[in-house]
Design an enzyme around this catalytic site. Structure first.
Site, PDB file in Angstrom:
ATOM      1  N   SER A 149      -3.442  -4.278  -3.801  1.00  0.00           N
ATOM      2  CA  SER A 149      -3.633  -2.916  -3.469  1.00  0.00           C
ATOM      3  C   SER A 149      -2.877  -2.005  -4.298  1.00  0.00           C
ATOM      4  O   SER A 149      -1.939  -1.259  -3.872  1.00  0.00           O
ATOM      5  CB  SER A 149      -3.310  -2.770  -1.998  1.00  0.00           C
ATOM      6  N   ARG A 164      -2.702   1.660 -13.164  1.00  0.00           N
ATOM      7  CA  ARG A 164      -1.223   1.876 -12.988  1.00  0.00           C
ATOM      8  C   ARG A 164      -0.717   1.344 -11.994  1.00  0.00           C
ATOM      9  O   ARG A 164      -1.234   1.109 -10.784  1.00  0.00           O
ATOM     10  CB  ARG A 164      -0.681   3.300 -13.064  1.00  0.00           C
ATOM     11  N   ASP A 202      -6.716  -2.512  -0.031  1.00  0.00           N
ATOM     12  CA  ASP A 202      -6.527  -2.809   1.477  1.00  0.00           C
ATOM     13  C   ASP A 202      -7.260  -1.773   2.168  1.00  0.00           C
ATOM     14  O   ASP A 202      -7.701  -1.915   3.348  1.00  0.00           O
ATOM     15  CB  ASP A 202      -4.805  -2.765   1.783  1.00  0.00           C
TER      16      ASP A 202
HETATM   17  C1  GLC Z   1      -1.012   2.704  -3.005  1.00  0.00           C
HETATM   18  C2  GLC Z   1      -1.800   2.098  -3.703  1.00  0.00           C
HETATM   19  C3  GLC Z   1      -3.124   1.649  -3.034  1.00  0.00           C
HETATM   20  C4  GLC Z   1      -3.073   1.235  -1.617  1.00  0.00           C
HETATM   21  C5  GLC Z   1      -1.964   2.081  -1.000  1.00  0.00           C
HETATM   22  C6  GLC Z   1      -1.685   1.465   0.322  1.00  0.00           C
HETATM   23  O1  GLC Z   1      -1.461   4.121  -3.077  1.00  0.00           O
HETATM   24  O2  GLC Z   1      -2.286   2.663  -4.872  1.00  0.00           O
HETATM   25  O3  GLC Z   1      -4.268   0.893  -4.032  1.00  0.00           O
HETATM   26  O4  GLC Z   1      -4.162   1.206  -1.047  1.00  0.00           O
HETATM   27  O5  GLC Z   1      -0.754   2.256  -1.790  1.00  0.00           O
HETATM   28  O6  GLC Z   1      -1.316   0.053   0.296  1.00  0.00           O
END
Ligand code: GLC
Length: 489
Positions: A149, A164, A202
């Site tokens: 995520s 990143r 996620d």
């Molecule tokens: C951050 C991550 C993203 C994820 C979110 C919730 O924003 O960059 O990929 O979906 O957290 O976990």
């Protein structure tokens, strides 16, 4: 303990509260302004030129219909925990069984060495397989959906080039690289019999898992350590994929990565505290929106306000007390704010005890009032700004009525987050007052099904299905899918 009510607040403290109210309150007009800019930025992210919001195509190309079956492994590497699941999509429509193990993600791994991260993950997987499947050397490779995520470019569903790190992670040598081979190399070194079939965000998992049980689902959101959403676009509205000549009406789930909204600081009402959070983070200038709304940051914003009110402002809260514990960055998480907001007592005696035990501080009655109001302001701002993202996707897609599946610690545990978000949606989208309080809102944000477990399994199932039907778009290693039959249900 001293008890205080707003009536007997000393004047300077009341001024201070009013000042904080001005800083943190986002009225309906501002919410609309933020939402309109958000719509524009979502579109920009899909364009060839691109924008701050990555709008990553995920190669998840359909909704489930509830009839998916099979058993799959899923690995969830979120912000706080590592979770391994085995999910069985059963023959009974829209039902599933799940077994899972949770492992705490050691804090030092988040800013440590890439090798150690992958080794730790491989160890957890090995443990899970040994417990549930016995001798790993006697097993054929098991198919696994990896919920990773973080923002990742996916030219293929079984690839993820980390754009990143977010959520405070800072591990050298991963940004700009495809994480799948790194992950697979660690599995191979350890002899873990697993084959990655899909890399998943996620939010995409949440969208798909929720749609499995509810056909009105259109958006998947995470309001947790981080904040983000995914929704289903049609390929014809994704100019940056035009070169692939995909059928214009073909669906494509987009992982927005909306945490990066307004990195240019054009519209969000940032306070000096938000500026400090950003400056002191491992990635200044990134995730501007996330840093104002997500769980990782809410406690820290609160802490910065209190430290400032002790050090700099005209009024000195906690005069003569040692605030050493309060000075420690990121020492308060959003559950600390939840506890303050949940304190049921008029004299805020639970908050008083919390400050004594956790921070070694003895707040006066008026200081307790200020503490409570500050928590409310920060929690309310987070819920209201978060709603702008949901409203923006709904506006962009023309959704007048739909369900939004939401997960994450802030959504599930932060008091009043849901009601405050719903109220903000009402203001942004100009819904009339309800005739009956039991009436559903046109767009409802509901607790989602388990995205990184069930969602990951469903995405693996849907991908195998579409390959069988001849849709090979966005698959790097079709051989993995051909030879990998799901475990029998
Ligand atoms: C951050 C991550 C993203 C994820 C979110 C919730 O924003 O960059 O990929 O979906 O957290 O976990």
């Amino acid at each position: 303990m001293a008890s205080g009510t707003l009536d007997n607040l000393p004047k300077d403290l009341r001024n201070e509260i009013e000042h904080l109210e001005r800083l943190f309150t986002v009225d309906g007009a501002k919410l609309k302004e933020v939402t309109n800019h958000f719509v524009h930025e979502l579109e920009k992210g899909l364009s060839v030129q691109g924008g701050s919001i990555p709008m990553n195509p995920t190669w998840v190309m359909s909704f489930p219909d509830g009839n998916e079956t099979g058993t799959y492994l899923a690995l969830d590497m979120g912000g706080t925990n590592l979770r391994v699941c085995q999910v069985t999509l059963t023959e009974t429509k829209s039902e599933f069984d799940i077994i899972q193990s949770k492992y705490r993600m050691p804090e030092e791994l988040k800013t440590g060495d890439a090798e150690e991260l992958w080794e730790y993950i491989a160890d957890c997987l090995m443990q899970f397989i040994e417990t549930h499947h016995g001798d790993p050397t006697k097993l054929d490779a098991l198919p696994l959906g990896f919920t990773f995520s973080y923002p990742a470019t996916q030219n293929y569903i079984d690839e993820g080039i980390l754009q990143r790190w977010t959520k405070g992670f800072d591990i050298a040598g991963v940004e700009g690289h495809n994480v799948v081979p790194m992950f697979e190399a660690a599995l191979q070194r350890r002899g873990v019999p697993i084959k990655l079939t899909a890399l998943i965000n996620d939010t995409t998992g949440t969208l798909i898992a929720s749609a499995y049980t509810d056909p009105k689902m259109r958006i998947g959101c995470i309001f947790g350590t981080g904040c983000n959403a995914a929704y289903m676009e049609n390929c014809g509205s994704i100019p940056k994929l035009a070169h692939m000549n995909l059928p214009p009406d073909m669906p494509m789930a987009i992982n927005c990565e909306w945490g990066a909204f307004d990195n240019e600081h054009k519209v969000l009402p940032r306070t000096p505290y938000d500026v400090i959070i950003d400056k002191d983070s491992p990635r200044p200038g990134q995730q501007s929106f996330e840093k104002m709304v997500a769980g990782l940051y809410l406690g820290e914003i609160f802490r910065l306000v209190l430290v400032d009110l002790h050090d700099n402002q005209e009024i000195k809260i906690f005069p003569g007390q040692d605030i050493a514990k309060l000075r420690k960055a990121y020492s308060l998480d959003s559950s600390f704010l939840s506890l303050i907001e949940e304190d049921p007592f008029e004299n805020l005696s639970e908050t008083f005890e919390l400050f004594q035990t956790k921070l070694g501080l003895t707040p006066t009655g008026p200081e307790l009032e200020l503490i409570r109001r500050t928590a409310e302001l920060i929690g309310t701002r987070a819920a209201r700004l978060s709603a702008c993202g949901v409203a923006a996707i709904s506006k962009k897609k023309g959704y007048k009525e739909c369900h939004v599946g939401a997960d994450g610690s802030v959504f599930n545990k932060y008091p009043n987050f849901k009601a405050r978000g719903a109220q903000a949606l009402r203001e942004i989208l100009d819904w009339p007052e309800k005739a009956d309080p039991k009436e559903d809102d046109p767009i409802e944000i509901l607790a989602a099904e388990d995205g990184s477990g069930v969602g990951a399994a469903l995405i693996a199932a849907l991908t195998m299905q579409r390959i069988k039907q001849g849709n090979m778009h966005g698959i790097l290693h079709p051989e993995n899918f051909r030879t990998t039959e799901p475990l029998p249900a």
